[in-house]
Design a protein around this motif. Structure first.
Motif, PDB file in Angstrom:
ATOM      1  N   TYR A 202     -12.862  -0.282   8.950  1.00  0.00           N
ATOM      2  CA  TYR A 202     -12.563   0.461  10.174  1.00  0.00           C
ATOM      3  C   TYR A 202     -11.844   1.771   9.846  1.00  0.00           C
ATOM      4  CZ  TYR A 202     -14.126  -3.244  13.275  1.00  0.00           C
ATOM      5  OH  TYR A 202     -14.911  -4.152  13.952  1.00  0.00           O
ATOM      6  N   GLY A 203     -11.740   2.621  10.850  1.00  0.00           N
ATOM      7  CA  GLY A 203     -11.208   3.961  10.674  1.00  0.00           C
ATOM      8  C   GLY A 203      -9.707   4.050  10.558  1.00  0.00           C
ATOM      9  N   VAL A 204      -9.224   5.285  10.660  1.00  0.00           N
ATOM     10  CA  VAL A 204      -7.820   5.605  10.378  1.00  0.00           C
ATOM     11  C   VAL A 204      -6.893   5.386  11.570  1.00  0.00           C
ATOM     12  CG1 VAL A 204      -8.446   7.276   8.592  1.00  0.00           C
ATOM     13  CG2 VAL A 204      -8.223   8.042  10.961  1.00  0.00           C
ATOM     14  N   ILE A 205      -7.467   5.050  12.720  1.00  0.00           N
ATOM     15  CA  ILE A 205      -6.678   4.807  13.938  1.00  0.00           C
ATOM     16  C   ILE A 205      -6.890   3.374  14.402  1.00  0.00           C
ATOM     17  CG2 ILE A 205      -6.361   5.446  16.370  1.00  0.00           C
ATOM     18  CD1 ILE A 205      -5.420   7.635  14.568  1.00  0.00           C
ATOM     19  N   GLU A 206      -5.814   2.748  14.856  1.00  0.00           N
ATOM     20  CA  GLU A 206      -5.922   1.408  15.452  1.00  0.00           C
ATOM     21  C   GLU A 206      -4.960   1.334  16.633  1.00  0.00           C
ATOM     22  OE1 GLU A 206      -6.761  -2.715  13.502  1.00  0.00           O
ATOM     23  OE2 GLU A 206      -4.613  -2.314  13.308  1.00  0.00           O
ATOM     24  N   ASN A 207      -5.511   0.958  17.792  1.00  0.00           N
ATOM     25  CA  ASN A 207      -4.711   0.880  19.028  1.00  0.00           C
ATOM     26  C   ASN A 207      -3.998   2.201  19.316  1.00  0.00           C
ATOM     27  OD1 ASN A 207      -5.414  -1.864  19.403  1.00  0.00           O
ATOM     28  ND2 ASN A 207      -3.775  -2.494  18.013  1.00  0.00           N
ATOM     29  N   GLY A 208      -4.688   3.305  19.030  1.00  0.00           N
ATOM     30  CA  GLY A 208      -4.157   4.619  19.344  1.00  0.00           C
ATOM     31  C   GLY A 208      -3.141   5.160  18.362  1.00  0.00           C
ATOM     32  N   VAL A 209      -2.892   4.432  17.270  1.00  0.00           N
ATOM     33  CA  VAL A 209      -1.879   4.841  16.290  1.00  0.00           C
ATOM     34  C   VAL A 209      -2.522   4.959  14.915  1.00  0.00           C
ATOM     35  CG1 VAL A 209       0.316   4.214  15.193  1.00  0.00           C
ATOM     36  CG2 VAL A 209      -0.080   3.668  17.610  1.00  0.00           C
ATOM     37  N   ALA A 210      -2.124   5.971  14.142  1.00  0.00           N
ATOM     38  CA  ALA A 210      -2.638   6.133  12.784  1.00  0.00           C
ATOM     39  C   ALA A 210      -2.211   4.957  11.920  1.00  0.00           C
ATOM     40  CB  ALA A 210      -2.134   7.441  12.181  1.00  0.00           C
ATOM     41  N   VAL A 211      -3.138   4.404  11.167  1.00  0.00           N
ATOM     42  CA  VAL A 211      -2.845   3.280  10.280  1.00  0.00           C
ATOM     43  C   VAL A 211      -2.177   3.806   9.017  1.00  0.00           C
ATOM     44  CG1 VAL A 211      -3.805   1.343   8.993  1.00  0.00           C
ATOM     45  CG2 VAL A 211      -4.842   2.029  11.169  1.00  0.00           C
ATOM     46  N   ASP A 212      -1.075   3.191   8.646  1.00  0.00           N
ATOM     47  CA  ASP A 212      -0.343   3.559   7.434  1.00  0.00           C
ATOM     48  C   ASP A 212      -0.589   2.501   6.367  1.00  0.00           C
ATOM     49  OD1 ASP A 212       1.957   5.445   6.398  1.00  0.00           O
ATOM     50  OD2 ASP A 212       2.548   3.409   5.838  1.00  0.00           O
ATOM     51  N   ASN A 213      -0.497   2.907   5.108  1.00  0.00           N
ATOM     52  CA  ASN A 213      -0.690   1.935   4.026  1.00  0.00           C
ATOM     53  C   ASN A 213       0.259   0.741   4.149  1.00  0.00           C
ATOM     54  OD1 ASN A 213      -2.718   3.448   2.894  1.00  0.00           O
ATOM     55  ND2 ASN A 213      -1.464   4.342   1.282  1.00  0.00           N
ATOM     56  N   SER A 214       1.448   0.980   4.676  1.00  0.00           N
ATOM     57  CA  SER A 214       2.434  -0.098   4.818  1.00  0.00           C
ATOM     58  C   SER A 214       2.031  -1.132   5.864  1.00  0.00           C
ATOM     59  CB  SER A 214       3.805   0.493   5.170  1.00  0.00           C
ATOM     60  OG  SER A 214       3.766   1.160   6.418  1.00  0.00           O
ATOM     61  N   ASP A 215       1.039  -0.789   6.699  1.00  0.00           N
ATOM     62  CA  ASP A 215       0.550  -1.731   7.718  1.00  0.00           C
ATOM     63  C   ASP A 215      -0.446  -2.734   7.134  1.00  0.00           C
ATOM     64  OD1 ASP A 215       1.949  -0.318   9.726  1.00  0.00           O
ATOM     65  OD2 ASP A 215       0.290   1.097   9.945  1.00  0.00           O
ATOM     66  N   LEU A 216      -0.862  -2.498   5.894  1.00  0.00           N
ATOM     67  CA  LEU A 216      -1.958  -3.264   5.297  1.00  0.00           C
ATOM     68  C   LEU A 216      -1.496  -4.050   4.076  1.00  0.00           C
ATOM     69  CD1 LEU A 216      -4.539  -0.328   5.440  1.00  0.00           C
ATOM     70  CD2 LEU A 216      -4.177  -2.119   7.164  1.00  0.00           C
ATOM     71  N   ASP A 217      -2.291  -5.038   3.690  1.00  0.00           N
ATOM     72  CA  ASP A 217      -1.948  -5.857   2.525  1.00  0.00           C
ATOM     73  C   ASP A 217      -2.394  -5.181   1.229  1.00  0.00           C
ATOM     74  OD1 ASP A 217      -4.677  -6.279   2.241  1.00  0.00           O
ATOM     75  OD2 ASP A 217      -4.639  -8.319   3.037  1.00  0.00           O
ATOM     76  N   GLU A 218      -2.311  -5.900   0.115  1.00  0.00           N
ATOM     77  CA  GLU A 218      -2.625  -5.316  -1.192  1.00  0.00           C
ATOM     78  C   GLU A 218      -4.103  -4.941  -1.333  1.00  0.00           C
ATOM     79  OE1 GLU A 218      -2.494  -8.120  -4.509  1.00  0.00           O
ATOM     80  OE2 GLU A 218      -2.328  -9.760  -3.042  1.00  0.00           O
ATOM     81  N   HIS A 237      -9.039  -0.970   6.410  1.00  0.00           N
ATOM     82  CA  HIS A 237      -8.836   0.270   7.143  1.00  0.00           C
ATOM     83  C   HIS A 237      -8.815   1.433   6.172  1.00  0.00           C
ATOM     84  CE1 HIS A 237      -8.090  -0.472  11.410  1.00  0.00           C
ATOM     85  NE2 HIS A 237      -7.519  -1.607  11.061  1.00  0.00           N
ATOM     86  N   ILE A 238      -9.410   2.548   6.586  1.00  0.00           N
ATOM     87  CA  ILE A 238      -9.292   3.776   5.823  1.00  0.00           C
ATOM     88  C   ILE A 238      -7.985   4.461   6.224  1.00  0.00           C
ATOM     89  CG2 ILE A 238     -10.300   6.050   5.409  1.00  0.00           C
ATOM     90  CD1 ILE A 238     -13.046   4.835   5.889  1.00  0.00           C
ATOM     91  N   THR A 239      -7.261   4.984   5.225  1.00  0.00           N
ATOM     92  CA  THR A 239      -6.030   5.727   5.493  1.00  0.00           C
ATOM     93  C   THR A 239      -6.122   7.103   4.835  1.00  0.00           C
ATOM     94  OG1 THR A 239      -4.951   4.767   3.543  1.00  0.00           O
ATOM     95  CG2 THR A 239      -4.622   3.637   5.649  1.00  0.00           C
ATOM     96  N   TYR A 244      -6.864   4.800   0.056  1.00  0.00           N
ATOM     97  CA  TYR A 244      -7.865   5.314   1.006  1.00  0.00           C
ATOM     98  C   TYR A 244      -8.700   4.236   1.693  1.00  0.00           C
ATOM     99  CZ  TYR A 244      -6.668   9.538  -1.560  1.00  0.00           C
ATOM    100  OH  TYR A 244      -5.973  10.553  -2.162  1.00  0.00           O
ATOM    101  N   ILE A 245      -9.540   3.498   0.958  1.00  0.00           N
ATOM    102  CA  ILE A 245     -10.425   2.505   1.592  1.00  0.00           C
ATOM    103  C   ILE A 245     -10.095   1.077   1.149  1.00  0.00           C
ATOM    104  CG2 ILE A 245     -12.829   1.739   1.896  1.00  0.00           C
ATOM    105  CD1 ILE A 245     -13.731   4.607   1.435  1.00  0.00           C
ATOM    106  N   ASN A 246      -9.854   0.885  -0.129  1.00  0.00           N
ATOM    107  CA  ASN A 246      -9.618  -0.450  -0.673  1.00  0.00           C
ATOM    108  C   ASN A 246      -8.449  -0.408  -1.647  1.00  0.00           C
ATOM    109  OD1 ASN A 246     -10.375  -2.297  -3.275  1.00  0.00           O
ATOM    110  ND2 ASN A 246     -10.777  -3.380  -1.370  1.00  0.00           N
ATOM    111  N   GLY A 247      -7.708  -1.510  -1.727  1.00  0.00           N
ATOM    112  CA  GLY A 247      -6.554  -1.570  -2.613  1.00  0.00           C
ATOM    113  C   GLY A 247      -6.851  -2.224  -3.946  1.00  0.00           C
ATOM    114  N   ASN A 248      -6.277  -3.405  -4.136  1.00  0.00           N
ATOM    115  CA  ASN A 248      -6.388  -4.079  -5.435  1.00  0.00           C
ATOM    116  C   ASN A 248      -7.562  -5.036  -5.514  1.00  0.00           C
ATOM    117  OD1 ASN A 248      -4.103  -2.752  -6.343  1.00  0.00           O
ATOM    118  ND2 ASN A 248      -2.724  -4.350  -5.612  1.00  0.00           N
ATOM    119  N   GLY A 249      -8.742  -4.565  -5.160  1.00  0.00           N
ATOM    120  CA  GLY A 249      -9.946  -5.389  -5.300  1.00  0.00           C
ATOM    121  C   GLY A 249     -10.491  -5.893  -3.979  1.00  0.00           C
TER     122      GLY A 249
END
Length: 259
Positions: A202-218, A237-239, A244-249
Motif C-alpha cells: 500500500y501507499g504512503v498514506i493511511e487513514n489520512g496520515v503519512a506512514v512513518d517507518n516507526s509505524d511498521l515492523d522489521e 507500506h511504502i514510505t 522504502y518498500i520492504n525491510g528485513n526480507g
C-alpha cells in the motif's frame, strides 16, 4: 400356540427396524446437505477481484495455490529512458541532482507466481537484488539496495525519472521507491501491488496520515483490515525514507518470477 404373543413380537421387531431405517436415512440426508456448503466456502475457482487491479497484466489466472500474473514489465507512463518517440519525455522532475543513466527500457516476458493464501514464513528470507514484486501497471518492485553489493540508493536515486523509476543494465525498468505515476492516479493510500510472498503493498498514506517507518515492523508492514481485505491481512507500506518498500526480507514465503 399363542398367536397374540407372536404378533406382539413381530410388531416390536417391525417398529425397531423401521426406526433404524429412519435414523440412517436422516443421517445420510444431513451429510449430503452440509458437504456442498463446506466445499463452496473453501474452494476458490476464479481469480479474486483484488488481483484484477493489476491492470498492467496481460494475463492473470490460478494455478493450484498460486496466482499467476504475466506482464511485459514496461511502464504505462512516459520516461526519458524510452527510445520510442511516442513514450519518450525529457526529465521534468524535481531532483536538482538528476543524472540519467545510460540504460534504456525494454520489454520482457515476466511471469509472477505468488501465493493465493499467503502466510507468515517460519524463516524469513531476504529479498533479492532484482525483482521482489509487481506493481499495478506491471512494473517490477526492487528492494532498497543498489547492486552489486547491497549498496544504499544514495547515488542511484539521482537516476530515477520523474515517476521514480529507472532501467537496469539489462533494460528492466523498475521502482525502488514510491511509484509516483501510480500514487497520482490511484491515490497515495491505494493498493499499489504485491510482493512475491503474496502480501499486498500500500501507499504512503493511511487513514489520512503519512506512514512513518516507526509505524511498521522489521519487514516494513503491519496487519489490519483494508478496503481490499475487509477480514484483515498483513501488508507492506511504502514510505519516503529507507527501506522504502520492504525491510528485513519477505514476511511470507516468496513465490517465483521468471523471464
Amino acid at each position: 400356540m399363542n398367536y397374540s404373543k407372536l404378533n406382539l413380537q413381530f410388531l416390536s421387531k417391525a417398529i425397531f427396524l423401521f426406526s433404524l431405517a429412519l435414523f440412517f436415512t436422516f443421517s445420510s440426508c444431513k451429510k449430503d446437505e452440509t458437504e456442498p456448503d463446506d466445499n463452496t466456502d473453501t474452494e476458490i475457482t476464479e481469480v479474486p477481484s483484488v488481483y484484477k487491479k493489476i491492470y498492467g497484466a496481460s494475463d492473470i489466472y490460478l494455478e493450484g495455490e498460486f496466482v499467476v500474473i504475466k506482464t511485459n514489465g514496461t511502464p504505462d507512463h512516459t520516461s526519458p529512458y524510452y527510445t520510442d518517440a511516442s513514450k519518450y519525455e525529457e526529465y521534468n522532475g524535481t531532483n536538482p541532482n538528476w543524472n540519467q543513466n545510460p540504460n534504456k527500457i525494454a520489454s520482457f516476458n515476466l511471469t509472477f507466481k505468488i501465493p493465493l493464501n499467503p502466510v507468515k514464513a517460519s524463516n524469513n528470507a531476504a529479498t533479492p537484488l532484482g525483482i521482489m514484486g509487481v506493481s499495478l501497471n506491471g512494473v517490477a518492485f526492487f528492494n532498497q539496495y543498489a547492486g552489486p553489493n547491497n549498496q544504499p540508493l544514495t547515488s542511484e536515486i539521482n537516476s530515477f525519472d520523474q515517476y521514480n523509476g529507472h532501467p537496469t543494465g539489462t533494460s528492466m525498468y523498475h521502482y525502488h521507491v514510491e511509484p509516483l505515476f501510480l500514487t497520482a492516479a490511484k491515490g497515495k493510500d491505494a493498493l499499489l501491488g504485491f510482493l512475491l510472498d503474496g502480501f499486498p503493498v500500500y501507499g504512503v498514506i493511511e487513514n489520512g496520515v503519512a506512514v512513518d517507518n516507526s509505524d511498521l515492523d522489521e519487514f516494513h508492514g503491519h496487519t489490519h483490515t483494508t478496503e481490499d481485505f475487509p477480514n484483515g491481512i498483513y501488508h507492506y507500506h511504502i514510505t519516503d525514507a529507507a527501506p522504502y518498500i520492504n525491510g528485513n526480507g519477505f514476511y511470507g514465503t516468496a513465490g517465483t518470477v521468471t523471464q
